[in-house]
Scaffold this motif. Structure first.
Motif, PDB file in Angstrom:
ATOM      1  N   VAL A   5     -17.872 112.317  54.585  1.00  0.00           N
ATOM      2  CA  VAL A   5     -18.930 111.770  53.775  1.00  0.00           C
ATOM      3  C   VAL A   5     -18.055 111.246  52.446  1.00  0.00           C
ATOM      4  O   VAL A   5     -17.359 111.744  51.922  1.00  0.00           O
ATOM      5  N   ARG A   7     -17.213 110.061  48.973  1.00  0.00           N
ATOM      6  CA  ARG A   7     -17.595 110.620  47.574  1.00  0.00           C
ATOM      7  C   ARG A   7     -17.735 109.296  46.741  1.00  0.00           C
ATOM      8  O   ARG A   7     -16.892 108.571  46.587  1.00  0.00           O
ATOM      9  N   ARG A   9     -19.621 106.657  47.387  1.00  0.00           N
ATOM     10  CA  ARG A   9     -19.687 105.400  48.139  1.00  0.00           C
ATOM     11  C   ARG A   9     -21.084 105.232  48.377  1.00  0.00           C
ATOM     12  O   ARG A   9     -22.030 105.960  48.597  1.00  0.00           O
ATOM     13  N   ASN A  10     -21.372 103.747  48.928  1.00  0.00           N
ATOM     14  CA  ASN A  10     -22.713 103.458  49.275  1.00  0.00           C
ATOM     15  C   ASN A  10     -22.959 104.136  50.429  1.00  0.00           C
ATOM     16  O   ASN A  10     -22.039 103.810  51.474  1.00  0.00           O
ATOM     17  N   PRO A  11     -23.980 104.796  50.898  1.00  0.00           N
ATOM     18  CA  PRO A  11     -24.236 105.573  52.138  1.00  0.00           C
ATOM     19  C   PRO A  11     -24.289 104.620  53.314  1.00  0.00           C
ATOM     20  O   PRO A  11     -24.201 104.927  54.414  1.00  0.00           O
ATOM     21  N   TYR A  12     -24.718 103.188  53.052  1.00  0.00           N
ATOM     22  CA  TYR A  12     -24.770 102.248  54.226  1.00  0.00           C
ATOM     23  C   TYR A  12     -23.535 101.435  54.558  1.00  0.00           C
ATOM     24  O   TYR A  12     -23.426 100.552  55.439  1.00  0.00           O
ATOM     25  N   GLU A  13     -22.539 101.728  53.643  1.00  0.00           N
ATOM     26  CA  GLU A  13     -21.325 100.994  53.857  1.00  0.00           C
ATOM     27  C   GLU A  13     -20.545 101.582  55.102  1.00  0.00           C
ATOM     28  O   GLU A  13     -20.378 102.785  55.150  1.00  0.00           O
ATOM     29  N   SER A  18     -17.131 105.902  59.373  1.00  0.00           N
ATOM     30  CA  SER A  18     -18.748 105.922  60.026  1.00  0.00           C
ATOM     31  C   SER A  18     -19.074 106.414  61.224  1.00  0.00           C
ATOM     32  O   SER A  18     -18.402 105.541  62.303  1.00  0.00           O
ATOM     33  N   ASP A  49     -19.154 113.412  64.743  1.00  0.00           N
ATOM     34  CA  ASP A  49     -20.429 113.946  63.933  1.00  0.00           C
ATOM     35  C   ASP A  49     -21.654 114.089  65.072  1.00  0.00           C
ATOM     36  O   ASP A  49     -21.672 113.654  66.092  1.00  0.00           O
TER      37      ASP A  49
END
Length: 150
Positions: A5, A7, A9-13, A18, A49
């Motif tokens: 995750v 810190r 950052r844009n969650p969609y980046e 990822s 994940d």
């Protein structure tokens, strides 16, 4: 603990961390069979994940690690227990290197603060005081006589 995750950052980046690849795509990209990926996950070699439905999602970093595991196994002849230990040690080294960077930053900050405090102390010295200089010893004799009241 999983550091995937980002810190702040844009969650969609999308980054190399990822989790975007399903197991079939990850298997194709890594050149391994999906069952091999499941086995590696069970052994803790590469832990992707999970979705809410418990499906595996692999990142580009996971795929690179799958390739590394395969290379160590096939080309270097290292067994999976040895590979797991290598990965653990590499992760430990990376964490220690990060800690060294953090401690170096703290040390640099403390040194800067110390120099600033030292400069403040020097700036607070009274300028009207004259430094004491030791007088050379001589053989001269000085006699003091108090004034007498007449």
């Amino acid at each position: 603990m999983d550091n995937r995750v980002g810190r702040g950052r844009n969650p969609y980046e999308l980054t190399e961390e990822s989790p975007v690849y399903v197991i079939s795509v990850a298997a194709e990209l890594s050149g391994l069979h999906p069952q091999t990926l499941r086995q590696y996950d069970r052994l803790g070699l590469v832990s992707p994940d999970r979705t809410a439905g418990r499906g595996r999602r692999y990142s580009a970093r996971d795929i690179e690690q799958l390739r590394q595991v395969q290379q160590l196994s096939q080309e270097e002849g290292i067994n999976l227990a040895g590979i797991k230990r290598i990965i653990e040690l590499e992760n430990q080294v990376a964490a220690l290197q990060q800690r060294v960077v953090e401690l170096q930053g703290a040390l640099d900050g403390a040194a800067t603060a110390m120099r600033q405090r030292e400069a403040a102390v020097h700036a607070s010295y009274r300028r009207d005081l004259v430094p004491y200089q030791e007088v050379q010893q001589t053989s001269a004799l000085v006699v003091w006589r108090p004034k007498r009241d007449k």
